[in-house]
Write a protein that holds these residues in place. Structure first.
Motif, PDB file in Angstrom:
ATOM      1  N   ALA A 191      -8.780 142.486  56.072  1.00 27.43           N
ATOM      2  CA  ALA A 191      -8.386 143.785  56.616  1.00 27.43           C
ATOM      3  C   ALA A 191      -8.386 143.834  58.135  1.00 27.43           C
ATOM      4  CB  ALA A 191      -9.310 144.873  56.083  1.00 27.43           C
ATOM      5  N   VAL A 192      -9.091 142.894  58.789  1.00 30.79           N
ATOM      6  CA  VAL A 192      -9.246 142.995  60.241  1.00 30.79           C
ATOM      7  C   VAL A 192      -8.803 141.694  60.919  1.00 30.79           C
ATOM      8  CG1 VAL A 192     -11.126 144.658  60.049  1.00 30.79           C
ATOM      9  CG2 VAL A 192     -11.660 142.218  60.171  1.00 30.79           C
ATOM     10  N   ASP A 193      -8.575 141.812  62.217  1.00 32.27           N
ATOM     11  CA  ASP A 193      -8.155 140.653  63.010  1.00 32.27           C
ATOM     12  C   ASP A 193      -9.328 139.847  63.524  1.00 32.27           C
ATOM     13  OD1 ASP A 193      -5.228 141.173  63.075  1.00 32.27           O
ATOM     14  OD2 ASP A 193      -5.860 143.000  64.116  1.00 32.27           O
ATOM     15  N   GLY A 194     -10.514 140.388  63.427  1.00 29.87           N
ATOM     16  CA  GLY A 194     -11.678 139.666  63.902  1.00 29.87           C
ATOM     17  C   GLY A 194     -12.925 140.523  63.845  1.00 29.87           C
ATOM     18  N   ALA A 195     -14.052 139.908  64.191  1.00 22.15           N
ATOM     19  CA  ALA A 195     -15.336 140.594  64.175  1.00 22.15           C
ATOM     20  C   ALA A 195     -16.228 139.992  65.243  1.00 22.15           C
ATOM     21  CB  ALA A 195     -15.993 140.475  62.803  1.00 22.15           C
ATOM     22  N   TYR A 196     -17.200 140.767  65.660  1.00 29.39           N
ATOM     23  CA  TYR A 196     -18.167 140.244  66.625  1.00 29.39           C
ATOM     24  C   TYR A 196     -19.517 140.911  66.399  1.00 29.39           C
ATOM     25  CZ  TYR A 196     -17.035 144.538  69.228  1.00 29.39           C
ATOM     26  OH  TYR A 196     -16.822 145.846  69.596  1.00 29.39           O
ATOM     27  N   ALA A 197     -20.574 140.211  66.779  1.00 27.59           N
ATOM     28  CA  ALA A 197     -21.941 140.717  66.658  1.00 27.59           C
ATOM     29  C   ALA A 197     -22.701 140.289  67.904  1.00 27.59           C
ATOM     30  CB  ALA A 197     -22.608 140.167  65.402  1.00 27.59           C
ATOM     31  N   VAL A 198     -23.212 141.246  68.646  1.00 28.44           N
ATOM     32  CA  VAL A 198     -23.935 140.967  69.889  1.00 28.44           C
ATOM     33  C   VAL A 198     -25.411 141.276  69.675  1.00 28.44           C
ATOM     34  CG1 VAL A 198     -24.169 141.559  72.326  1.00 28.44           C
ATOM     35  CG2 VAL A 198     -21.891 141.465  71.277  1.00 28.44           C
ATOM     36  N   LEU A 199     -26.231 140.235  69.718  1.00 25.33           N
ATOM     37  CA  LEU A 199     -27.682 140.342  69.534  1.00 25.33           C
ATOM     38  C   LEU A 199     -28.037 141.044  68.231  1.00 25.33           C
ATOM     39  CD1 LEU A 199     -28.921 141.142  73.166  1.00 25.33           C
ATOM     40  CD2 LEU A 199     -28.573 138.923  72.070  1.00 25.33           C
ATOM     41  N   ALA A 200     -27.329 140.690  67.174  1.00 24.06           N
ATOM     42  CA  ALA A 200     -27.585 141.286  65.857  1.00 24.06           C
ATOM     43  C   ALA A 200     -27.945 140.250  64.804  1.00 24.06           C
ATOM     44  CB  ALA A 200     -26.361 142.074  65.392  1.00 24.06           C
ATOM     45  N   LEU A 201     -27.336 139.066  64.871  1.00 21.21           N
ATOM     46  CA  LEU A 201     -27.507 138.083  63.800  1.00 21.21           C
ATOM     47  C   LEU A 201     -28.967 137.680  63.624  1.00 21.21           C
ATOM     48  CD1 LEU A 201     -26.202 136.255  61.693  1.00 21.21           C
ATOM     49  CD2 LEU A 201     -25.861 134.537  63.479  1.00 21.21           C
ATOM     50  N   GLU A 202     -29.734 137.624  64.699  1.00 21.11           N
ATOM     51  CA  GLU A 202     -31.119 137.171  64.583  1.00 21.11           C
ATOM     52  C   GLU A 202     -32.023 138.170  63.863  1.00 21.11           C
ATOM     53  OE1 GLU A 202     -30.535 137.225  69.068  1.00 21.11           O
ATOM     54  OE2 GLU A 202     -29.196 137.742  67.420  1.00 21.11           O
ATOM     55  N   HIS A 203     -31.499 139.345  63.523  1.00 22.21           N
ATOM     56  CA  HIS A 203     -32.270 140.325  62.754  1.00 22.21           C
ATOM     57  C   HIS A 203     -31.899 140.330  61.273  1.00 22.21           C
ATOM     58  CE1 HIS A 203     -33.808 141.884  66.495  1.00 22.21           C
ATOM     59  NE2 HIS A 203     -32.599 142.169  66.932  1.00 22.21           N
ATOM     60  N   LEU A 204     -30.899 139.548  60.873  1.00 24.15           N
ATOM     61  CA  LEU A 204     -30.404 139.585  59.501  1.00 24.15           C
ATOM     62  C   LEU A 204     -31.108 138.547  58.636  1.00 24.15           C
ATOM     63  CD1 LEU A 204     -26.548 139.984  60.045  1.00 24.15           C
ATOM     64  CD2 LEU A 204     -28.347 141.726  60.038  1.00 24.15           C
ATOM     65  N   GLU A 205     -31.486 138.968  57.443  1.00 24.41           N
ATOM     66  CA  GLU A 205     -32.177 138.057  56.534  1.00 24.41           C
ATOM     67  C   GLU A 205     -31.259 136.950  56.017  1.00 24.41           C
ATOM     68  OE1 GLU A 205     -35.220 137.673  55.496  1.00 24.41           O
ATOM     69  OE2 GLU A 205     -36.130 139.356  56.541  1.00 24.41           O
ATOM     70  N   ASP A 206     -29.991 137.246  55.802  1.00 27.67           N
ATOM     71  CA  ASP A 206     -29.093 136.294  55.144  1.00 27.67           C
ATOM     72  C   ASP A 206     -27.921 135.963  56.060  1.00 27.67           C
ATOM     73  OD1 ASP A 206     -27.526 134.798  53.443  1.00 27.67           O
ATOM     74  OD2 ASP A 206     -27.743 136.153  51.729  1.00 27.67           O
ATOM     75  N   SER A 207     -28.095 134.961  56.909  1.00 27.53           N
ATOM     76  CA  SER A 207     -27.026 134.596  57.840  1.00 27.53           C
ATOM     77  C   SER A 207     -25.868 133.918  57.116  1.00 27.53           C
ATOM     78  CB  SER A 207     -27.570 133.684  58.953  1.00 27.53           C
ATOM     79  OG  SER A 207     -28.232 132.554  58.414  1.00 27.53           O
ATOM     80  N   GLY A 208     -26.149 133.215  56.026  1.00 32.12           N
ATOM     81  CA  GLY A 208     -25.072 132.590  55.268  1.00 32.12           C
ATOM     82  C   GLY A 208     -24.113 133.635  54.717  1.00 32.12           C
ATOM     83  N   ARG A 209     -24.665 134.729  54.205  1.00 33.49           N
ATOM     84  CA  ARG A 209     -23.811 135.809  53.697  1.00 33.49           C
ATOM     85  C   ARG A 209     -23.057 136.501  54.834  1.00 33.49           C
ATOM     86  NH1 ARG A 209     -25.499 141.448  50.746  1.00 33.49           N
ATOM     87  NH2 ARG A 209     -23.393 142.046  50.108  1.00 33.49           N
ATOM     88  N   PHE A 210     -23.670 136.567  56.004  1.00 39.54           N
ATOM     89  CA  PHE A 210     -22.984 137.138  57.173  1.00 39.54           C
ATOM     90  C   PHE A 210     -21.687 136.385  57.447  1.00 39.54           C
ATOM     91  CE2 PHE A 210     -22.091 136.610  61.697  1.00 39.54           C
ATOM     92  CZ  PHE A 210     -21.943 137.921  62.126  1.00 39.54           C
ATOM     93  N   PHE A 211     -21.750 135.054  57.461  1.00 36.08           N
ATOM     94  CA  PHE A 211     -20.547 134.271  57.725  1.00 36.08           C
ATOM     95  C   PHE A 211     -19.541 134.394  56.582  1.00 36.08           C
ATOM     96  CE2 PHE A 211     -23.569 131.983  60.572  1.00 36.08           C
ATOM     97  CZ  PHE A 211     -22.872 132.167  61.746  1.00 36.08           C
ATOM     98  N   ALA A 212     -20.042 134.443  55.352  1.00 38.16           N
ATOM     99  CA  ALA A 212     -19.138 134.569  54.205  1.00 38.16           C
ATOM    100  C   ALA A 212     -18.429 135.921  54.195  1.00 38.16           C
ATOM    101  CB  ALA A 212     -19.916 134.365  52.912  1.00 38.16           C
ATOM    102  N   GLU A 213     -19.159 136.980  54.473  1.00 35.32           N
ATOM    103  CA  GLU A 213     -18.570 138.315  54.458  1.00 35.32           C
ATOM    104  C   GLU A 213     -17.582 138.509  55.609  1.00 35.32           C
ATOM    105  OE1 GLU A 213     -19.259 141.740  52.389  1.00 35.32           O
ATOM    106  OE2 GLU A 213     -18.487 139.862  51.592  1.00 35.32           O
TER     107      GLU A 213
END
Length: 241
Positions: A104-126
């Motif tokens: 649905a989108v052309d891209g995504a970004y996360a600034v100083l957020a990934l280090e707070h997420l429990e599941d980084s693998g799912r972050f990349f998959a989603e």
């Protein structure tokens, strides 16, 4: 130590808006974090982008001024309300992006957020699922060299020379850092873990930038001045296969 079979619960960010404002209003955020993000990620006019962990929407507003359509995602209701005055926002706990359809989108970004997420693998998959082929993903994180549990500066008292204690860099680990009158969890992952997870999700690495403490911060603090050659921030950009 985590007990077998016990799943650690994510932080409740309900009362952390004040801490977030203090972090985002810190001069280092505007002097170091935002310029690093803009250096690694330069979207084009008319693109639709997800701002993941958008806070009050200040970065999204800056991109919107350049003709980019931004949709934010944040778990904190107070921050999401503020961001909604700048661009549309989904109230959601990352990495859950079920609110966004495939490609649905052309891209995504996360600034100083990934280090707070429990599941980084799912972050990349989603993020790969919701991004069209050829789209981009960018993140800015505290450098894993810097965040490993037990890492930190060691200053020789005899001559003031600074050394760096590596800590437990090679393993995933968790620390809690002060956040106002509370604390917030930071999850350390080695660089290799993040790169492998991104590749498995279909992201092709395009750029990596590493940065020490900025010159302005160094000029304000003689101790930080000794950190200028120590990796402090990292920005990465991928392209969707």
């Amino acid at each position: 130590m985590r007990m077998p079979g016990r799943q650690e619960q994510p932080d409740d960010w309900t009362d952390l808006a004040g801490w977030w404002f203090a972090e985002a209003d810190d001069p280092a955020y505007g002097e170091e974090v935002v310029p690093l993000f803009l250096e690694v990620f330069r979207p084009m006019n008319g693109q639709v982008l997800l701002d993941l962990g958008c806070g009050d929407g200040r970065i999204g507003e800056r991109l919107a001024d350049e003709g980019v359509r931004v949709v934010g995602v944040d778990v904190n209701l107070e921050l999401a309300r503020l961001a909604s005055g700048r661009h549309p926002v989904f109230l959601r706990r990352l990495p859950d992006l079920a609110c966004v359809r495939d490609a649905a989108v052309d891209g995504a970004y996360a600034v100083l957020a990934l280090e707070h997420l429990e599941d980084s693998g799912r972050f990349f998959a989603e993020t790969a699922r919701v991004t069209r082929s050829g789209g981009s993903l960018a993140i800015v994180i505290n450098h894993p060299f810097y965040t490993a549990p037990g890492s930190g500066p060691v200053i020789d008292p005899t001559d003031g020379e600074l050394f760096w204690r590596f800590g437990d860099y090679l393993s995933e680990g968790r620390t809690r850092e002060p956040a106002g009158d509370r604390s917030v969890k930071f999850i350390h992952r080695p660089i290799g873990t993040l790169l492998t997870q991104a590749a498995a999700a279909g992201w092709s690495l395009e750029a990596v930038l590493e940065q020490g403490v900025g010159s302005r911060a160094a000029s304000r603090d003689p101790i930080l001045a000794k950190h200028r050659d120590i990796p402090h921030l990292m920005a990465l950009r991928w392209r969707r296969d």
